[in-house]
Design an enzyme around this catalytic site. Sequence first.
Site, PDB file in Angstrom:
ATOM      1  N   SER A 192     -42.354 -16.067   2.661  1.00 32.20           N
ATOM      2  CA  SER A 192     -41.003 -16.522   2.349  1.00 32.20           C
ATOM      3  C   SER A 192     -40.930 -17.081   0.931  1.00 32.20           C
ATOM      4  O   SER A 192     -41.146 -16.347  -0.034  1.00 32.20           O
ATOM      5  CB  SER A 192     -40.565 -17.549   3.403  1.00 32.20           C
ATOM      6  N   ASP A 198     -35.061  -9.957  10.385  1.00 27.76           N
ATOM      7  CA  ASP A 198     -34.988 -10.945   9.310  1.00 27.76           C
ATOM      8  C   ASP A 198     -33.853 -10.563   8.366  1.00 27.76           C
ATOM      9  O   ASP A 198     -33.800  -9.432   7.881  1.00 27.76           O
ATOM     10  CB  ASP A 198     -36.323 -10.958   8.560  1.00 27.76           C
ATOM     11  N   HIS A 234     -37.735 -13.673  10.928  1.00 27.99           N
ATOM     12  CA  HIS A 234     -38.404 -14.254   9.763  1.00 27.99           C
ATOM     13  C   HIS A 234     -39.572 -15.143  10.170  1.00 27.99           C
ATOM     14  O   HIS A 234     -39.430 -16.046  10.985  1.00 27.99           O
ATOM     15  CB  HIS A 234     -37.390 -15.053   8.953  1.00 27.99           C
TER      16      HIS A 234
END
Length: 339
Positions: free
Chosen positions: A177, A275, A307
């Site tokens: 991320s 995601d 995610h």
Amino acid sequence: MEPHSNSSKSEVAFEWPSIIRVYKDGRVERFFETDVVPPSTDPETGVSCKDVTIPVAAAAAAPSKPSSHVVSARLFLPKLADSRKLPLLIYFHGGGFFVSSPFSAVYHNYLKAVVAEANVVAVSVNYGKAPEHPIPAAYEDSWAAIQWAASHRDGDGPEAWLNEHADFGRVFLSGESAGANIAHNMAMVAGKPERGLNIRLLGVALVHPYFWGSSPIGPEALHPDKRAELDWIWPFVCPSTPDSDEPWINPMADGAPRLAGLGCRRVLVCVAEKDLLRDRGRLYREVLGGSGWAGVAEMMETEGEGHAFHLYDLGGEKAKDLIRRLATFFNGDMSPLMS
């Protein structure tokens, strides 16, 4: 829940319930992934870890920081079967640039699993978090950590694990991320000869990378609430350049530096079907492939997951598949690229 300003409590300037609270006097409270797992040797995998502090002198790339600011990291060493040197992984955790650390259980356990599977030495970087340390602090700290790791190239650095066990011909960056965003931006810096990095990066693995932009792509327009939840993050962590088409957060934007300058020879982009950031990762690989960059870009997509799913289900088969794919990437046959 979308974060909001809290007018009912005059002392609170900003709050995202159960995640973070920022007071008008500058105080910050975090409620998410604040736990600390002490370093140890795992009896099941044999992976050992220890914590280090990177000297401020190594962080000369960040002259704006007060002298009290230091960069720390958690080092991981797999169970050693012989004296061969191992790939070096420099890792950046996620958390939107404002929460979590290498010392929280979720990232400690994840790195332990990756190191055991991939048989790599890992440096997990604890970079400064916003709002106390707004962007570019995370990038400056991460670059300082890379420079510190590179100082061991000739076997005479301050950390014995890197001197004795790291192969500086096989250095990789990776992150989740926001950490994947950092890994990309560090690879762009590494591609600039004037920055003087004395090692060459072999590859970068971006897992569910946090890239964004002002114009929706793919399914983003179909989820305005989720998009609004992501829209606030960049201005919060980077108030000096809050535009979500700033190249740091949108490397595919018009006017962004060409991805041909990426300073590595292999890239793996991992995305998850559910995601909202998925199509940003897909676009990144597409733009990279057409940029004139001379390396090899690979893609892995996990079906039916969202995610960072793997961080919270390390025992699940899909998480294990992702970790195995990363291990293959870190240990792949590079002979086609060596000629």
